[in-house]
Design a protein around this motif. Structure first.
Motif, mmCIF file in Angstrom:
data_model
loop_
_atom_site.group_PDB
_atom_site.id
_atom_site.type_symbol
_atom_site.label_atom_id
_atom_site.label_comp_id
_atom_site.label_asym_id
_atom_site.label_seq_id
_atom_site.Cartn_x
_atom_site.Cartn_y
_atom_site.Cartn_z
ATOM 1 N N ASP A 183 0.823 -1.205 0.000
ATOM 2 C CA ASP A 183 0.000 0.000 0.000
ATOM 3 C C ASP A 183 0.859 1.257 0.000
ATOM 4 O O ASP A 183 1.888 1.328 0.680
ATOM 5 N N ASP A 184 0.409 2.257 -0.758
ATOM 6 C CA ASP A 184 0.946 3.602 -0.624
ATOM 7 C C ASP A 184 0.302 4.260 0.594
ATOM 8 O O ASP A 184 -0.716 3.805 1.108
ATOM 9 N N TRP B 249 4.882 6.572 -2.243
ATOM 10 C CA TRP B 249 4.187 6.407 -3.517
ATOM 11 C C TRP B 249 4.852 5.272 -4.295
ATOM 12 O O TRP B 249 6.019 4.948 -4.070
ATOM 13 N N THR C 50 -6.396 4.017 -7.733
ATOM 14 C CA THR C 50 -5.890 2.786 -7.135
ATOM 15 C C THR C 50 -6.736 2.364 -5.939
ATOM 16 O O THR C 50 -6.843 1.183 -5.636
ATOM 17 N N ASP C 51 -7.346 3.337 -5.262
ATOM 18 C CA ASP C 51 -8.264 3.067 -4.154
ATOM 19 C C ASP C 51 -9.626 3.630 -4.544
ATOM 20 O O ASP C 51 -9.767 4.844 -4.727
ATOM 21 N N GLY D 241 -3.634 7.762 -2.773
ATOM 22 C CA GLY D 241 -3.259 6.836 -3.833
ATOM 23 C C GLY D 241 -3.056 7.579 -5.136
ATOM 24 O O GLY D 241 -2.836 8.791 -5.151
ATOM 25 N N ASP E 145 -0.671 11.823 -7.989
ATOM 26 C CA ASP E 145 -0.569 11.256 -6.653
ATOM 27 C C ASP E 145 -1.409 12.122 -5.720
ATOM 28 O O ASP E 145 -1.165 13.326 -5.591
#
Length: 368
Positions: free
Chosen positions: A161-162, A203, A305-306, A334, A360
Motif C-alpha cells: 500500500d501507498d 508512492w 488505485t483506491d 493513492g 498522486d
C-alpha cells in the motif's frame, strides 16, 4: 562486479568477490569503490585503476551496504541487525541496534532493527536505512542519534500500500537512494516495485515489469539506475515521465524495457477529503477536426488505485476540447489516472487519439 557507462560499455571488471551486495563509489568523482562482499563477511575499498584492495573490516556478519556519513564509513550489518561506524583507524563502533530483531524506535543503542540492508544520506544529513525483514524505511537522526520509523508496521508486516506512516507497506526492500529533490527512492524487492518517499508519504513509481529489483542509485539528472535482479538486467528509469530503458551491458546501445509505458505523473495533489478538483485536459489533434458522428467526440475517464478516492461521476462525454471536468474527491490516498479520448478525422483517415495523466493524491481530514 562490473563498472559500466550508461550506454552499457564495460570499463572495469572486478572478480574474486563472493556475493557482493552493497556497492558505491567512494565520493563524487572517486576512482575507488566501496564493496560489501556479503557472502564472505568482508567490506572492501577497491581502486579501479589498478584493482588494489584495502580491507575495511572482516568482523561483521552479512554486511549489506556501506556509505560515508559524518566523516565515517557506516556499514549495515544485516546478520546481527546493527549499524556500525568505522573510524579512520579501522575501529568499529555501534551506531544503532541491540542485536535483537524487531522494529522498535528510540536512541540508537536502544533501538531494535530488523536486517538493515540499504543506506542513504538524506537531504537533512540524516542516515536513512531499510530494515528488510520489517519492510521498513527508517532514519537515524544526525543531531540526536535517535532511530525513527518513517514507513513500516513491524516484523514481517508485508504489503504494497501507498500512504503515510500508518498505512504504507513494503516487502523486503533492498535498495535505497536519495534523489536531487530530497525524495528517497526504494527498491521494493519482493513486491517488484520502485517506490518513493516524498514528504511524509510513500508512492509507487508507475512502471511495471520489474522482478525482485535488488538495488538502485540516483543520477545527477534525477534518473534512477535499477538493478532488476530477477530479470538479470540494469534499467534506467525516469521516475517523472515513467519511462524505462534497459542497458545492454557489454555492448553499446540499449534495448527497450518491456511492458507499456504508464501515464506520466503530472503532480502531487494534497486536498481535503470530500473536496473537488477542477481539471482542464487537452491534446494535439494536428490538422484533424473532432468527429461527432458516433456521439460526443471527447470522453474523459478517471480511475483510482483506491476506489474510495473518487466519488461519482468518474466519466464524462463532452463536445469539444479542451475538456473541463470536475473530480469529486472522496477519502484516503493513492494514484488517480485520468484518460482523455478524442475522436478526430482528417483528410486521409479518422483516428481515436488518447492521452493520460496521473496524479498522486493525498486527502486530508476535515474537508468541505
Amino acid at each position: 562486479m562490473l563498472v559500466t557507462t550508461l550506454e552499457g560499455e564495460v570499463l572495469h571488471e572486478l572478480d574474486g568477490l563472493y556475493q557482493p551486495q552493497g556497492v558505491r563509489f567512494d565520493g563524487a568523482g572517486s576512482t575507488h569503490v566501496l564493496v560489501c562482499e556479503t557472502g564472505a563477511d568482508r567490506v572492501w575499498r577497491i581502486a579501479l585503476d589498478d584493482g588494489t584492495r584495502e580491507l575495511v573490516t572482516d568482523r561483521l556478519a552479512s554486511p549489506w551496504d556501506v556509505i560515508r556519513w559524518r566523516g565515517h564509513l557506516v556499514i549495515a550489518e544485516a546478520g546481527r541487525h546493527r549499524l556500525w561506524a568505522v573510524d579512520r583507524d579501522g575501529e568499529l563502533q555501534v551506531l544503532a541496534g541491540t542485536g535483537a530483531e524487531a522494529l522498535h524506535d528510540g536512541p540508537g543503542l536502544e533501538a531494535v532493527l530488523a536486517q538493515p540492508s540499504a543506506l542513504a544520506v538524506t537531504a537533512d544529513d540524516d542516515l536513512a536505512f531499510l530494515d528488510a525483514e520489517a519492510g521498513a524505511l527508517r532514519v537515524l537522526r544526525a543531531g540526536t542519534f535517535v532511530v525513527q520509523t518513517l514507513a513500516g508496521a513491524g516484523l514481517f508486516a508485508w504489503g504494497s500500500d501507498d500512504g503515510g506512516r500508518d498505512r504504507a507497506r513494503m516487502q523486503h526492500p533492498l535498495g535505497l537512494a536519495t534523489g536531487p529533490d530530497g525524495a528517497l527512492y526504494v527498491a521494493d524487492t519482493f513486491n517488484g516495485l520502485v517506490r518513493v518517499w516524498r514528504g511524509s508519504h510513500l508512492w509507487t513509481v508507475p512502471i511495471d515489469g520489474f522482478a525482485e529489483p535488488g538495488g538502485l542509485a540516483v543520477l545527477a539528472d534525477g534518473r534512477l539506475v535499477v538493478a532488476d535482479t530477477g530479470n538479470h538486467r540494469v534499467v534506467l528509469v525516469d521516475p517523472v515521465m515513467a519511462g524505462a530503458v534497459a542497458l545492454d551491458v557489454g555492448r553499446p546501445g540499449s534495448v527497450d524495457a518491456p511492458g507499456p509505458q504508464p501515464a506520466a505523473v503530472a503532480g502531487t495533489i494534497v486536498q481535503p477529503e470530500g473536496s473537488v478538483l477542477d481539471l482542464t485536459l487537452d491534446l494535439d489533434t494536428g490538422d484533424d477536426v473532432l468527429d461527432p458522428a458516433g456521439g460526443p467526440p471527447v470522453r474523459v475517464r478517471a480511475v483510482a488505485t483506491d476506489p474510495a478516492l473518487l466519488r461519482e461521476p468518474t466519466s464524462w462525454a463532452l463536445p469539444a476540447l479542451p475538456a473541463q471536468v470536475r473530480l469529486a474527491l472522496g477519502e484516503g490516498s493513492g494514484r488517480v489516472t485520468v484518460e482523455l479520448l478524442a475522436a478526430t478525422c482528417g483528410p486521409d483517415a479518422c483516428r481515436l487519439r488518447r492521452t493520460q495523466r496521473a496524479y498522486d493524491v493525498l486527502l486530508t481530514a476535515g474537508g468541505a
